[in-house]
Scaffold this active site. Structure first.
Site, PDB file in Angstrom:
ATOM      1  N   ARG A 200      54.621  30.210  44.411  1.00 58.46           N
ATOM      2  CA  ARG A 200      54.046  29.920  43.076  1.00 58.46           C
ATOM      3  C   ARG A 200      52.670  29.270  43.135  1.00 58.46           C
ATOM      4  O   ARG A 200      52.232  28.616  42.197  1.00 58.46           O
ATOM      5  CB  ARG A 200      55.000  29.066  42.235  1.00 58.46           C
ATOM      6  CG  ARG A 200      56.310  29.758  41.980  1.00 58.46           C
ATOM      7  CD  ARG A 200      56.958  29.314  40.690  1.00 58.46           C
ATOM      8  NE  ARG A 200      58.086  30.160  40.410  1.00 58.46           N
ATOM      9  CZ  ARG A 200      59.278  30.004  40.969  1.00 58.46           C
ATOM     10  NH1 ARG A 200      59.488  29.021  41.815  1.00 58.46           N
ATOM     11  NH2 ARG A 200      60.260  30.829  40.679  1.00 58.46           N
TER      12      ARG A 200
ATOM     13  N   LYS B 255      38.571  35.701  39.663  1.00 63.29           N
ATOM     14  CA  LYS B 255      39.425  36.884  39.510  1.00 63.29           C
ATOM     15  C   LYS B 255      39.919  37.325  40.874  1.00 63.29           C
ATOM     16  O   LYS B 255      39.114  37.557  41.782  1.00 63.29           O
ATOM     17  CB  LYS B 255      38.628  38.043  38.901  1.00 63.29           C
ATOM     18  CG  LYS B 255      38.380  37.929  37.429  1.00 63.29           C
ATOM     19  CD  LYS B 255      37.774  39.250  36.968  1.00 63.29           C
ATOM     20  CE  LYS B 255      37.383  39.234  35.520  1.00 63.29           C
ATOM     21  NZ  LYS B 255      36.740  40.498  35.126  1.00 63.29           N
TER      22      LYS B 255
ATOM     23  N   GLU C 100      24.948  44.632  43.690  1.00 61.52           N
ATOM     24  CA  GLU C 100      25.352  43.569  42.753  1.00 61.52           C
ATOM     25  C   GLU C 100      24.188  42.615  42.467  1.00 61.52           C
ATOM     26  O   GLU C 100      24.060  42.093  41.368  1.00 61.52           O
ATOM     27  CB  GLU C 100      26.555  42.777  43.295  1.00 61.52           C
ATOM     28  CG  GLU C 100      27.836  43.605  43.473  1.00 61.52           C
ATOM     29  CD  GLU C 100      28.563  43.971  42.175  1.00 61.52           C
ATOM     30  OE1 GLU C 100      28.097  43.619  41.074  1.00 61.52           O
ATOM     31  OE2 GLU C 100      29.625  44.635  42.276  1.00 61.52           O
TER      32      GLU C 100
ATOM     33  N   LYS D  31      25.688  34.565  38.509  1.00 59.19           N
ATOM     34  CA  LYS D  31      27.129  34.867  38.356  1.00 59.19           C
ATOM     35  C   LYS D  31      27.920  33.633  37.934  1.00 59.19           C
ATOM     36  O   LYS D  31      28.751  33.694  37.031  1.00 59.19           O
ATOM     37  CB  LYS D  31      27.679  35.440  39.661  1.00 59.19           C
ATOM     38  CG  LYS D  31      29.201  35.527  39.666  1.00 59.19           C
ATOM     39  CD  LYS D  31      29.771  36.903  39.737  1.00 59.19           C
ATOM     40  CE  LYS D  31      31.276  36.876  39.500  1.00 59.19           C
ATOM     41  NZ  LYS D  31      31.969  38.039  39.936  1.00 59.19           N
TER      42      LYS D  31
ATOM     43  N   GLU E 189      36.475  36.100  29.960  1.00 56.15           N
ATOM     44  CA  GLU E 189      35.882  37.371  29.533  1.00 56.15           C
ATOM     45  C   GLU E 189      36.060  37.672  28.059  1.00 56.15           C
ATOM     46  O   GLU E 189      36.513  38.734  27.671  1.00 56.15           O
ATOM     47  CB  GLU E 189      36.420  38.521  30.407  1.00 56.15           C
ATOM     48  CG  GLU E 189      35.454  39.682  30.443  1.00 56.15           C
ATOM     49  CD  GLU E 189      35.688  40.656  31.595  1.00 56.15           C
ATOM     50  OE1 GLU E 189      35.989  40.206  32.699  1.00 56.15           O
ATOM     51  OE2 GLU E 189      35.546  41.848  31.340  1.00 56.15           O
TER      52      GLU E 189
ATOM     53  N   ARG F 143      30.762  37.256  29.730  1.00 58.64           N
ATOM     54  CA  ARG F 143      31.187  37.714  31.055  1.00 58.64           C
ATOM     55  C   ARG F 143      31.274  39.228  31.135  1.00 58.64           C
ATOM     56  O   ARG F 143      31.145  39.826  32.203  1.00 58.64           O
ATOM     57  CB  ARG F 143      32.531  37.073  31.422  1.00 58.64           C
ATOM     58  CG  ARG F 143      32.918  37.412  32.849  1.00 58.64           C
ATOM     59  CD  ARG F 143      34.086  36.594  33.346  1.00 58.64           C
ATOM     60  NE  ARG F 143      34.341  36.918  34.737  1.00 58.64           N
ATOM     61  CZ  ARG F 143      35.058  36.159  35.542  1.00 58.64           C
ATOM     62  NH1 ARG F 143      35.594  35.052  35.112  1.00 58.64           N
ATOM     63  NH2 ARG F 143      35.248  36.521  36.787  1.00 58.64           N
TER      64      ARG F 143
ATOM     65  N   ASN G 101      30.064  43.624  33.753  1.00 61.24           N
ATOM     66  CA  ASN G 101      30.650  44.961  33.958  1.00 61.24           C
ATOM     67  C   ASN G 101      29.609  46.073  33.901  1.00 61.24           C
ATOM     68  O   ASN G 101      29.956  47.254  33.998  1.00 61.24           O
ATOM     69  CB  ASN G 101      31.719  45.249  32.892  1.00 61.24           C
ATOM     70  CG  ASN G 101      32.935  44.381  33.091  1.00 61.24           C
ATOM     71  OD1 ASN G 101      33.282  44.052  34.218  1.00 61.24           O
ATOM     72  ND2 ASN G 101      33.568  43.989  32.006  1.00 61.24           N
TER      73      ASN G 101
ATOM     74  N   HIS H  12      29.948  49.261  35.865  1.00 58.98           N
ATOM     75  CA  HIS H  12      31.292  49.276  36.450  1.00 58.98           C
ATOM     76  C   HIS H  12      32.277  50.171  35.714  1.00 58.98           C
ATOM     77  O   HIS H  12      33.298  50.541  36.281  1.00 58.98           O
ATOM     78  CB  HIS H  12      31.855  47.852  36.508  1.00 58.98           C
ATOM     79  CG  HIS H  12      31.282  47.048  37.649  1.00 58.98           C
ATOM     80  ND1 HIS H  12      29.929  46.820  37.760  1.00 58.98           N
ATOM     81  CD2 HIS H  12      31.867  46.454  38.727  1.00 58.98           C
ATOM     82  CE1 HIS H  12      29.706  46.104  38.857  1.00 58.98           C
ATOM     83  NE2 HIS H  12      30.857  45.876  39.464  1.00 58.98           N
TER      84      HIS H  12
ATOM     85  N   HIS I 168      33.660  52.217  38.588  1.00 59.70           N
ATOM     86  CA  HIS I 168      35.052  52.096  39.050  1.00 59.70           C
ATOM     87  C   HIS I 168      35.774  53.444  39.038  1.00 59.70           C
ATOM     88  O   HIS I 168      36.589  53.729  39.912  1.00 59.70           O
ATOM     89  CB  HIS I 168      35.826  51.109  38.170  1.00 59.70           C
ATOM     90  CG  HIS I 168      35.683  49.697  38.641  1.00 59.70           C
ATOM     91  ND1 HIS I 168      35.995  48.623  37.854  1.00 59.70           N
ATOM     92  CD2 HIS I 168      35.268  49.188  39.827  1.00 59.70           C
ATOM     93  CE1 HIS I 168      35.763  47.506  38.530  1.00 59.70           C
ATOM     94  NE2 HIS I 168      35.319  47.819  39.728  1.00 59.70           N
TER      95      HIS I 168
ATOM     96  N   HIS J 121      31.969  50.215  47.010  1.00 58.39           N
ATOM     97  CA  HIS J 121      31.780  49.642  45.677  1.00 58.39           C
ATOM     98  C   HIS J 121      30.305  49.658  45.258  1.00 58.39           C
ATOM     99  O   HIS J 121      29.969  50.040  44.131  1.00 58.39           O
ATOM    100  CB  HIS J 121      32.339  48.209  45.647  1.00 58.39           C
ATOM    101  CG  HIS J 121      32.274  47.586  44.295  1.00 58.39           C
ATOM    102  ND1 HIS J 121      32.996  48.073  43.224  1.00 58.39           N
ATOM    103  CD2 HIS J 121      31.547  46.537  43.817  1.00 58.39           C
ATOM    104  CE1 HIS J 121      32.715  47.338  42.154  1.00 58.39           C
ATOM    105  NE2 HIS J 121      31.846  46.402  42.493  1.00 58.39           N
TER     106      HIS J 121
HETATM  107 ZN    ZN Z   1      31.225  44.841  41.290  1.00 61.36          ZN
END
Ligand code: ZN
Ligand code: ADP
Length: 345
Positions: free
Chosen positions: A108, A130, A172, A214, A224, A228, A232, A235, A239, A249
């Site tokens: 946990r 994240k 990035e 960032k 988000e 935030r 993206n 992305h 993605h 990536h």
């Molecule tokens: Zn990225």
């Protein structure tokens, strides 16, 4: 070694810039320490890792999945990790994403820290809280929101980084500049990749700036709800093509940024000149600006995007370099930009 303390509503993170391993012992109780890394890093840094208990995973995004997480959890059990243990993720974004995920669910939740070793992980993946793994072709479909206690950003590791990973990191860095800071973008335009590789001060200051963009954005909007989402940029489409075509990536979001910038020229008034500046900067860092893909295949993946509501998608567009906006765009417009990108060769 410089220390920056970033406050999030769900916890604070200390960022250390400078020598990593020397400091590890002073940051945690090494008897109860476990390091998760990938086989490339453990081979390259065998000597530095000698005295620690190390759990190795296979390198590569295709191993960022629940099966690898389960294997790591079994190793932690076998090695006797308990709730007081501290786990360090030492590696690229795959290692930090997976380590944060495992540490936040193991018994946990146990404490953890990151030592990102790739440029991409230093400026992006390791920050923001994240964590997660992919499920099939769906990126980061399962995960947690939880911050490490600390992140050590030590550019020393970059001396072994392969060329392609430098480019991935710059994807990035360019994204952060294009959504936030025209001045930073212009600075990137004024140097060559080889200069960043050779000049320590130059890369250090670029990393610093990118990290502060960032952390600034993620600490303002941890969950988000607004700002935030700007991260993206590139992305949504990136993605979708990344896993389908097994692209790295950085390469995938480079193509994604071009596609979303194309959409911006039609929907947000991005000038042709700014569009070309972005394309040229990406190319300068050896990043792809077009790609031959199957529009229907990508379309199917895009339709699973969490940001779709009805026949619209919420997407980041650019008004100009450094000036982004979030817009709801009809899905057919998104499809048109995919078709344009495919024809843009
Ligand atoms: Zn990225
Ligand atoms: P990311 O690009 O998100 O950081 P990975 O974790 O997959 O993704 O890392 C990219 C690749 O770079 C992996 O093969 C990893 O083993 C390798 N790598 C990461 N850091 C270094 C480093 N400092 N030296 C050499 N290879 C590295």
């Amino acid at each position: 070694m410089e220390k920056i303390h970033i406050r999030y509503s769900s916890g604070a993170v200390d960022h250390y810039f400078g020598p990593a391993f020397d400091r590890l012992l002073s940051l945690c109780d090494w008897e109860n320490l476990f390091i998760i890394t990938d086989k490339n890093i453990s081979r390259l840094y065998r000597k530095q890792l000698e005295r620690y208990r190390v759990i190795e995973i296979e390198p590569g995004e295709m191993f960022k999945n629940q099966q690898t997480a389960d294997k790591v959890i079994l190793s932690l059990i076998e090695l006797g990790a308990d709730r007081q243990s501290f786990i360090i993720g030492l590696g690229g974004g795959v290692v930090t994403d997976l380590t944060g995920y495992v540490a936040s669910i193991y018994k946990r939740g146990v404490k953890f820290g990151f030592v990102p070793t790739s440029l991409l992980a230093m400026v992006d993946a390791a920050m923001g809280g994240k964590n997660g793994v992919d499920v099939g072709l769906y990126k980061n479909m399962v995960g947690t929101f939880r911050h490490p206690d600390w992140i050590i950003i030590d550019p020393f590791f970059l001396h072994t980084l392969p060329d392609e990973e430098w480019s991935n990191g710059f994807a990035e860095i360019i994204k952060h500049a294009v959504i936030h800071d025209e001045f930073h973008f212009a600075e990137l335009e004024s140097f060559e990749l080889t200069e960043f590789k050779k000049q320590k001060d130059l890369i250090n200051s670029m990393i610093h700036r990118s990290v502060s963009i960032k952390t600034g954005i993620t600490s303002n909007d941890e969950f988000e709800k607004g700002e935030r989402k700007l991260l993206n940029f590139g992305h949504t489409i990136g993605h979708a093509i990344e896993n389908k075509y097994n692209l790295s990536h950085g390469h995938a979001i480079s193509i994604g940024m071009v596609a979303e910038a194309l959409l911006s020229t039609r929907m947000a008034g991005l000038s042709q000149q700014d569009f070309e500046r972005l394309e040229q900067l990406l190319e300068k860092f050896n990043l792809p600006v077009n790609f031959n893909f199957d529009v229907d295949d990508i379309w199917k993946l895009l339709l699973a995007d969490k940001k779709i509501e009805g026949d619209e998608i919420s997407i980041v567009l650019l008004k100009s370099i450094g000036e982004p906006m979030i817009r709801n765009v009809p899905l057919r417009e998104l499809r048109t930009s995919l078709q344009q990108l495919n024809a843009n060769k």
